[in-house]
Structure formats: structure tokens, C-alpha cells
Design an enzyme around this catalytic site. Structure first.
Site, mmCIF file in Angstrom:
data_model
loop_
_atom_site.group_PDB
_atom_site.id
_atom_site.type_symbol
_atom_site.label_atom_id
_atom_site.label_comp_id
_atom_site.label_asym_id
_atom_site.label_seq_id
_atom_site.Cartn_x
_atom_site.Cartn_y
_atom_site.Cartn_z
ATOM 1 N N ASP A 1 40.794 100.861 -46.992
ATOM 2 C CA ASP A 1 41.787 99.777 -45.989
ATOM 3 C C ASP A 1 42.815 100.539 -45.178
ATOM 4 O OD1 ASP A 1 40.667 97.558 -45.444
ATOM 5 O OD2 ASP A 1 41.272 96.394 -47.076
ATOM 6 N N LYS B 1 30.477 93.585 -45.101
ATOM 7 C CA LYS B 1 30.712 94.586 -45.546
ATOM 8 C C LYS B 1 29.465 95.272 -46.340
ATOM 9 C CE LYS B 1 35.468 93.906 -45.193
ATOM 10 N NZ LYS B 1 36.870 93.530 -45.712
ATOM 11 N N GLN C 1 39.826 92.520 -51.382
ATOM 12 C CA GLN C 1 39.456 91.722 -50.306
ATOM 13 C C GLN C 1 40.971 90.566 -50.282
ATOM 14 O OE1 GLN C 1 37.377 91.544 -47.557
ATOM 15 N NE2 GLN C 1 38.538 90.144 -46.666
#
Ligand code: NAP
Length: 294
Positions: free
Chosen positions: A120, A53, A97
Site C-alpha cells: 500500500d 483485490k 484493509q
């Protein structure tokens, strides 16, 4: 017959070029998009994902920061960190995460992220907006699958789309996206799971079959309609002593047999995987853009 291979890596590279331009346009307007990733603990796979990322952000020329936290961190300290990030105008995207350590409630943490910065697309507000067909930050993997279809000229409109797997991060949101009365959707959708009786009777009638079950060989050749489009979301590690890492990645579809039946198919690796990060970057730019047009 051999299927067309839908090359997610190449499609992702094309989108990256577009995102680089978009990032430059935002910067020229004085907006410097920034993604902050929170990484709790030492899970090796999570470290690899976060590294990718950061690399993606650097490639399109946007800022990224990774906040590392000890696996033993208290839930309230993580919540406090999120509150601070929610307040910061220079931070446009926030991602925690997953998975988190067991003593931390994933639902509580995901709900604490400002929905406008939820790149997300996991916040209940964004999930609700998706259900209602409203504009929102879309979950990255399903958005990536839709983008593969779009950029390959495969329009789901009027087709039978069968999704195998109903997780909240892949199968369920993808099914919802496909059933909406919108461009590159408007399909008739069947959502299968472990409670589905006679899975093959559904998969065999799919014009577009999207598989996110997390089990190798969930789909074999006799389960696929000749000429169907098969999208394999699965990413499974299988032991491979001959490989340098001791394992190799495989999808949920038996690629070697299904490729002779399907009309088009995504490989693993190199199919859906590269699209997920690209859609995360796209969401970060979307959030940054929204922050200046408020
Ligand atoms: P998950 O949360 O474990 O969900 C799997 C789903 O598949 C469940 O709904 C389960 O049904 C269903 N299922 C499992 N075996 C089945 C079978 N034999 N027949 C019918 N349905 C079956 O997994 P996930 O998070 O959605 O991930 C799925 C796969 O995609 C994994 O391999 C994951 O690594 C991969 N993935 C890849 C990306 C990427 O970027 N490429 C991103 C996310 C996930 P029940 O609900 O009945 O249990």
C-alpha cells in the site's frame, strides 16, 4: 468543446496484460508472487474492495490469501499475525484493509508491516523514501494517477499541477511525486486544502488539476482553465432511489459542466478507481521481484 475522456478502465486493462506477463516471468524463475490481505470486521465496503483485490490477483495469475479477523480482535494479536507474515518468504505483499476498528491504532499496525512487503506504500519508511526521491513502493492511488497521465501522453513536466486535498494516501504523496525531478513529474505544484483562501484562484491556473477532496462538486466549470486536464479521484456515494443499490457513485468534480471546459477529464466511475487495484498488483510484483534480486 468536449473534453477527451481519460478511460481508466481501458488503461487498467492494458496494464493488467503487462502484469500477467511479468507474473509469468517471475514464476518461470521459481518465484510465486503472493499477496496477503488482512480484513478486520464486517464493513461491507471493505469486503467489496478485498473481493476486487482477490479477483485482480487471480486475473494476473498470482496467489492471494485473505485473513479474516473478528472486529473485536486485540491489537497485539493483529501485530503477531503481521510478524508471522513478515517472516514468511512465500508472502511478498501484505495489506491491512482500512479502516480498522477504533480500539486498534492504524499507525501502529501500518508501521508493523515489513516495508519491503508494504504494497500500500503507507509505511513511514516508504513515505520517507518517497519524500527523498528514492525508489520505494508507491502509494497505489497517486501512482495510478501518474500512470493515467503517462499512458495518455500528458507530461506534467514544466506544468502547473494543482492538487486539491492533502491526505497521506492521495493528495500529499501525489504532490510530492509531481514535484520531483524525474520523468513524468518535474511540475510546479500547488497543494490546496480547506485552509486555502480563494481556491478558485489556484484551480483556475492549473494545467493539470487533481481533485481528492471527498466532496461532490468541489470543482465546478468556472474553477477550471479552458483546456486543462482534470483528474477526479473522488469516490462519493450519493442517494439515488432509482438505482438498484439505492445510490450512485460520483466524483468531486461536476463532470457534466467541467467536461465542456476541460481538455481531458477522468470519469467517475471508470477513471482513477480501476487504476488503484492495478497499482497494488504492480507493487506486489515489484516486491516479489525485489525478494529474488536481494
Ligand atoms: P480525506 O482524507 O478526507 O482528505 C480530503 C482532503 O481534501 C483533505 O486534505 C481536506 O482538507 C481536503 N478538502 C476537503 N474539502 C475541501 C474543499 N472544499 N476545498 C479544499 N480542500 C478540501 O480524503 P482522501 O482519503 O484523500 O480521499 C479523497 C477522495 O478520494 C474520497 O472521495 C475518496 O473516496 C477518494 N479515493 C478514491 C480512491 C480511488 O481508488 N479512486 C482512493 C482513495 C480515495 P483538510 O486537510 O484541510 O481537511
Amino acid at each position: 468543446m468536449s473534453a477527451i475522456i481519460l478511460d481508466g478502465k481501458a488503461i487498467a486493462a492494458d496494464i493488467m496484460a503487462d502484469l500477467k506477463e511479468e507474473a509469468a516471468r517471475l514464476k518461470s524463475q521459481g518465484c510465486y508472487p503472493q499477496l496477503v490481505v488482512i480484513l478486520v470486521g464486517e464493513d461491507p465496503a471493505s469486503h467489496v474492495y478485498v473481493g476486487r483485490k482477490e479477483k485482480g490477483c487471480a486475473e494476473i495469475g498470482i496467489k492471494s490469501q485473505t485473513i479474516m479477523m473478528d472486529a473485536g480482535i486485540r491489537e497485539e494479536d493483529l501485530l503477531k499475525q503481521l510478524q508471522d507474515l513478515n517472516q514468511r518468504p512465500d508472502v511478498h505483499g501484505i495489506l491491512v484493509q482500512l479502516p480498522l476498528p477504533r480500539h486498534i491504532s492504524t499507525d501502529k499496525i501500518l508501521t508493523a508491516i515489513d516495508p519491503k512487503k508494504d504494497v500500500d506504500g503507507f509505511h513511514p519508511v516508504n513515505r520517507g523514501k518517497l519524500m527523498a526521491g528514492e525508489s520505494c513502493l508507491l502509494p497505489c492511488t497517486p501512482a495510478g494517477v501518474q500512470e493515467i497521465l503517462k499512458r495518455s501522453g500528458i507530461n506534467p513536466e514544466g506544468k502547473h499541477v494543482v492538487v486539491v486535498g492533502r491526505s497521506m494516501i492521495v493528495g500529499m504523496p501525489f504532490a510530492v511525486m509531481m514535484m520531483q525531478k524525474k520523468p513524468w513529474a518535474n511540475a510546479t505544484v500547488t497543494l490546496c486544502h480547506t485552509g486555502t483562501r480563494d481556491l478558485v484562484s489556484y484551480t483556475k491556473t492549473a494545467d493539470i488539476l487533481v481533485v481528492a477532496a471527498g466532496r461532490p462538486k468541489t470543482i465546478t466549470a468556472e474553477m477550471v482553465m479552458p483546456g486543462a486536464v482534470v483528474i477526479d479521484v473522488g469516490t462519493n456515494r450519493v442517494d439515488a432511489p432509482e438505482a438498484t443499490r439505492g445510490y450512485r457513485l460520483t466524483g468531486d468534480v461536476d463532470f457534466e459542466t467541467v467536461r465542456h471546459i476541460a481538455g481531458a477529464i477522468t470519469p467517475v466511475p471508470g477513471g482513477v478507481g480501476p487504476m488503484t487495484i492495478v497499482m497494488l498488483l504492480k507493487n506486489t510484483l515489484q516486491a516479489a521481484e525485489a525478494s529474488i534480486s536481494q
